[in-house]
Scaffold this motif. Sequence first.
Motif, mmCIF file in Angstrom:
data_model
loop_
_atom_site.group_PDB
_atom_site.id
_atom_site.type_symbol
_atom_site.label_atom_id
_atom_site.label_comp_id
_atom_site.label_asym_id
_atom_site.label_seq_id
_atom_site.Cartn_x
_atom_site.Cartn_y
_atom_site.Cartn_z
ATOM 1 N N ILE A 30 29.010 16.075 -30.041
ATOM 2 C CA ILE A 30 29.960 17.073 -29.540
ATOM 3 C C ILE A 30 29.271 18.362 -29.108
ATOM 4 N N LYS A 31 27.926 18.397 -29.181
ATOM 5 C CA LYS A 31 27.182 19.622 -28.844
ATOM 6 C C LYS A 31 27.822 20.819 -29.545
ATOM 7 N N PHE A 32 27.805 20.772 -30.858
ATOM 8 C CA PHE A 32 28.499 21.774 -31.669
ATOM 9 C C PHE A 32 28.050 23.195 -31.337
ATOM 10 N N GLU A 33 26.790 23.345 -30.930
ATOM 11 C CA GLU A 33 26.284 24.681 -30.615
ATOM 12 C C GLU A 33 27.006 25.321 -29.438
ATOM 13 N N HIS A 34 27.653 24.499 -28.584
ATOM 14 C CA HIS A 34 28.368 25.040 -27.435
ATOM 15 C C HIS A 34 29.713 25.657 -27.822
ATOM 16 N N THR A 35 30.078 25.547 -29.100
ATOM 17 C CA THR A 35 31.277 26.224 -29.583
ATOM 18 C C THR A 35 31.162 27.723 -29.349
ATOM 19 N N ILE A 36 29.935 28.201 -29.210
ATOM 20 C CA ILE A 36 29.691 29.627 -29.000
ATOM 21 C C ILE A 36 30.319 30.117 -27.695
ATOM 22 N N PHE A 37 30.602 29.202 -26.748
ATOM 23 C CA PHE A 37 31.243 29.607 -25.507
ATOM 24 C C PHE A 37 32.698 30.016 -25.724
ATOM 25 N N ALA A 38 33.392 29.289 -26.579
ATOM 26 C CA ALA A 38 34.833 29.482 -26.734
ATOM 27 C C ALA A 38 35.218 30.349 -27.920
ATOM 28 N N LEU A 39 34.487 30.249 -29.024
ATOM 29 C CA LEU A 39 34.886 30.932 -30.255
ATOM 30 C C LEU A 39 34.969 32.453 -30.092
ATOM 31 N N PRO A 40 34.009 33.111 -29.422
ATOM 32 C CA PRO A 40 34.147 34.565 -29.249
ATOM 33 C C PRO A 40 35.420 34.963 -28.505
ATOM 34 N N PHE A 41 35.864 34.128 -27.556
ATOM 35 C CA PHE A 41 37.090 34.455 -26.838
ATOM 36 C C PHE A 41 38.325 34.248 -27.718
ATOM 37 N N ALA A 42 38.253 33.310 -28.640
ATOM 38 C CA ALA A 42 39.338 33.162 -29.608
ATOM 39 C C ALA A 42 39.416 34.403 -30.492
ATOM 40 N N TYR A 43 38.263 34.870 -30.947
ATOM 41 C CA TYR A 43 38.225 36.093 -31.749
ATOM 42 C C TYR A 43 38.663 37.301 -30.916
ATOM 43 N N VAL B 293 47.388 36.162 -21.682
ATOM 44 C CA VAL B 293 47.489 35.303 -20.499
ATOM 45 C C VAL B 293 46.423 35.700 -19.484
ATOM 46 N N LEU B 294 46.234 37.013 -19.310
ATOM 47 C CA LEU B 294 45.209 37.498 -18.380
ATOM 48 C C LEU B 294 43.809 37.149 -18.878
ATOM 49 N N VAL B 295 43.585 37.313 -20.191
ATOM 50 C CA VAL B 295 42.278 36.930 -20.746
ATOM 51 C C VAL B 295 42.058 35.435 -20.582
ATOM 52 N N GLY B 296 43.106 34.650 -20.840
ATOM 53 C CA GLY B 296 43.001 33.205 -20.671
ATOM 54 C C GLY B 296 42.662 32.817 -19.242
ATOM 55 N N ALA B 297 43.270 33.529 -18.276
ATOM 56 C CA ALA B 297 42.955 33.267 -16.867
ATOM 57 C C ALA B 297 41.517 33.643 -16.554
ATOM 58 N N ALA B 298 41.040 34.757 -17.131
ATOM 59 C CA ALA B 298 39.644 35.162 -16.932
ATOM 60 C C ALA B 298 38.699 34.092 -17.467
ATOM 61 N N VAL B 299 39.003 33.574 -18.656
ATOM 62 C CA VAL B 299 38.175 32.514 -19.245
ATOM 63 C C VAL B 299 38.228 31.257 -18.382
ATOM 64 N N MET B 300 39.403 30.933 -17.868
ATOM 65 C CA MET B 300 39.554 29.739 -17.035
ATOM 66 C C MET B 300 38.624 29.795 -15.824
ATOM 67 N N ILE C 246 31.440 40.349 -24.500
ATOM 68 C CA ILE C 246 32.792 40.881 -24.321
ATOM 69 C C ILE C 246 33.521 40.999 -25.654
ATOM 70 N N PHE C 247 33.257 40.077 -26.564
ATOM 71 C CA PHE C 247 33.885 40.173 -27.891
ATOM 72 C C PHE C 247 33.373 41.384 -28.666
ATOM 73 N N ILE C 248 32.067 41.550 -28.729
ATOM 74 C CA ILE C 248 31.478 42.634 -29.524
ATOM 75 C C ILE C 248 31.908 43.996 -28.988
ATOM 76 N N PHE C 249 31.861 44.183 -27.680
ATOM 77 C CA PHE C 249 32.210 45.490 -27.118
ATOM 78 C C PHE C 249 33.708 45.778 -27.231
ATOM 79 N N THR C 250 34.531 44.744 -27.179
ATOM 80 C CA THR C 250 35.962 44.960 -27.393
ATOM 81 C C THR C 250 36.236 45.354 -28.828
ATOM 82 N N LEU C 251 35.609 44.669 -29.756
ATOM 83 C CA LEU C 251 35.787 44.993 -31.173
ATOM 84 C C LEU C 251 35.317 46.423 -31.450
ATOM 85 N N MET C 252 34.153 46.789 -30.927
ATOM 86 C CA MET C 252 33.658 48.144 -31.132
ATOM 87 C C MET C 252 34.592 49.183 -30.514
ATOM 88 N N ASP C 253 35.194 48.840 -29.373
ATOM 89 C CA ASP C 253 36.123 49.756 -28.735
ATOM 90 C C ASP C 253 37.306 50.062 -29.644
#
Length: 283
Positions: free
Chosen positions: A12-25, A162-169, A272-279
Motif C-alpha cells: 500500500i506504499k504506507f509512506e505515501h500517507t504523508i500526501f493526504a494526512l496533513p490535509f486531513a489535519y 469544500v474549497l480546500v478539498g477542491a484545491a487538493v483534488m 500548508i498544514f504547518i503554516f496554517t496551524l502556526m497562523d
Amino acid sequence: MVLKIKLIMKLIKFEHTIFALPFAYLGAVMAAQGIPAIGKIVWITLAMVGARSAAMAWNRLTDWKVDAVNPRTEDRILPQNLLSKAEVILFIIGSLGLLLVAAWQLNPLAFKLSPLAVFLLIFYSYTKHFTWLCHLVLGLTLGMAPLGSWIGVTGSLSLPPVLVGAAVMFWVAGFDIIYSIQDYEFDFNYGLYSIPVRFGPQKALRITVIFHVLTFLLLITVGYYLSLNWLYAVGIIIVGILLYIENSLVKKDFEKIKFAFFNINSVVSITIFIFTLMDYLLT
C-alpha cells in the motif's frame, strides 16, 4: 507475521500517507480554529489510515494483472505472489472496518457519509479503464480528507473545507498526471486511459500547470474566506514556489518525475498544514 506486515506496508506504499494526512489535519485545524481535541485527532488519523490503506490495497488487487505485464510494476507484491489475494482482501475488509468505526466515533454525519467515501475509494481503481478523467477522480478521493476531518470536528458541512478539498483534488490530479507519464507508452498500447494518453505528454504537462494554478488560487480563496493572516500567506507562497519547481523540473527532464512526485509533493502538504496551524496559534 512481521514479514507479512512489511509486505502489506510495501503493497500500500504506507509512506505515501504523508500526501493526504496533513490535509486531513488541515481541515481539522480550520474547523477547530486551532488544535482539535485529542480524541478527534486520534479518530481522524485512524479514519485516514483505514481509508487510504483500503483504497491502495483494492487498487493493487484489481490491477495485479496489468501490473504483471508492465515493466515498471512487474515486481510489485501481487504479481510476484508474495501475498495471496485472500490476505489482501482480509486486509481491505479490516481497513474499511477501521474507517467505519472511526467515522462512528467522530459523529453521526461522518458515519452517514462514510459509505460515499467507501464508494469513491473503490470506484477510482476502475476509472483508468474507461476515462482519462481518472486523475481527477483520484484527486477527489484525497480531497475528501479535509472535508471529512472538518465534518469529524464540527458535525456539519461548510464552504471552506469544500474549497480546500477542491484545491487538493487539482493538486493530486496534477501530480498524478506527471506520474502517469512514466506509463505513457504502456497505457497507450494496453488501452488504458489517462490525460497523457489522450493529449500526449507535453500537453498533459500544460494541463498539470493549469491544475496547480487552480490549487494555488483555491488556497488563497480559503485564506481570504477564513480571514487567515500572514503566516498562512507565507505558507501559500512557499507552496506556489514548490509547485512551480515541480512543474519546471519535469518539463525539462522526465527522469525527475520520481523526485518531483514524492519529495516535492510531500513537502507541499506538510508546509500548508504547518503554516496554517502556526497562523491559528501565533497570530
